[in-house]
Scaffold this active site. Structure first.
Site, PDB file in Angstrom:
ATOM      1  N   TYR A  40      35.686  46.809  33.555  1.00 30.71           N
ATOM      2  CA  TYR A  40      36.128  46.741  35.141  1.00 30.71           C
ATOM      3  C   TYR A  40      35.652  47.759  35.962  1.00 30.71           C
ATOM      4  O   TYR A  40      35.316  47.693  36.910  1.00 30.71           O
ATOM      5  CB  TYR A  40      37.424  45.968  35.410  1.00 30.71           C
ATOM      6  CG  TYR A  40      37.808  45.776  36.581  1.00 30.71           C
ATOM      7  CD1 TYR A  40      37.529  44.623  37.203  1.00 30.71           C
ATOM      8  CD2 TYR A  40      38.688  46.560  37.288  1.00 30.71           C
ATOM      9  CE1 TYR A  40      37.723  44.279  38.640  1.00 30.71           C
ATOM     10  CE2 TYR A  40      39.056  46.484  38.577  1.00 30.71           C
ATOM     11  CZ  TYR A  40      38.667  45.310  39.182  1.00 30.71           C
ATOM     12  OH  TYR A  40      39.126  44.790  40.485  1.00 30.71           O
ATOM     13  N   LYS A  44      32.839  48.632  38.735  1.00 25.86           N
ATOM     14  CA  LYS A  44      33.394  49.129  40.414  1.00 25.86           C
ATOM     15  C   LYS A  44      32.815  50.233  40.499  1.00 25.86           C
ATOM     16  O   LYS A  44      32.730  50.846  41.672  1.00 25.86           O
ATOM     17  CB  LYS A  44      35.072  49.067  40.431  1.00 25.86           C
ATOM     18  CG  LYS A  44      35.565  47.616  40.084  1.00 25.86           C
ATOM     19  CD  LYS A  44      34.832  46.693  41.076  1.00 25.86           C
ATOM     20  CE  LYS A  44      35.546  45.240  41.026  1.00 25.86           C
ATOM     21  NZ  LYS A  44      35.052  44.348  42.061  1.00 25.86           N
ATOM     22  N   THR A  75      47.673  38.242  44.799  1.00 22.90           N
ATOM     23  CA  THR A  75      46.714  37.131  44.797  1.00 22.90           C
ATOM     24  C   THR A  75      46.863  36.485  43.485  1.00 22.90           C
ATOM     25  O   THR A  75      47.413  36.862  42.680  1.00 22.90           O
ATOM     26  CB  THR A  75      45.171  37.574  44.974  1.00 22.90           C
ATOM     27  OG1 THR A  75      44.738  38.461  43.801  1.00 22.90           O
ATOM     28  CG2 THR A  75      44.994  38.584  46.042  1.00 22.90           C
TER      29      THR A  75
END
Length: 139
Positions: A40, A44, A75
């Protein structure tokens, strides 16, 4: 993910007017060593690199490119990370303790930062990485 982003921007450029803005959504993970976030974080970081490169590549067209790097935000993705509903409060408290502001961000706060980068109010801003993270990525 990177290939798709590259081709999306490439296909969008003929449609973009002079003075347009591209905003890439990265994450504070690209400059923090967060356990279990290797792939990840690497993707990014690649987004951040695209923003730097495209800033210079598109300068002649007056297109600004910036990167938006949110920290932890309230979220539904938190549930998809394997955090059970009953553990959510404990998770939020643990994460919030690492954020100088002391809480998770709100989607509206990230949206406001994106709107700023898209607006004429940021007409002299290009190539930046704007952290919207309550200070988490800064310490």
């Amino acid at each position: 993910m990177l290939k798709e982003l590259f081709f999306t921007v490439q296909r969008s450029l003929p449609l973009m007017p002079r003075g347009g803005a591209i905003i890439l959504t990265s994450s504070i993970a690209h400059h923090k060593g967060l356990e279990g976030h290797n792939i990840y974080a690497a993707t990014k970081a690649a987004l951040r690199s695209f923003a730097r490169s495209w800033t210079t590549d598109l300068k002649e067209r007056g297109i600004r490119v910036n990167c938006l790097s949110p920290g932890p935000v309230e979220t539904p993705i938190i549930g998809k990370m394997g955090v059970a509903e009953g553990e959510r409060n404990s998770f939020d408290m643990k994460v919030s303790s690492k954020i100088p502001i002391g809480r998770l961000g709100k989607p509206e706060e990230v949206a406001a930062a994106a709107l700023f980068l898209a607006s004429d109010d940021s007409s002299f801003i290009s190539g930046i990485d704007l952290s919207v993270d309550g200070g988490m990525g800064q310490i």
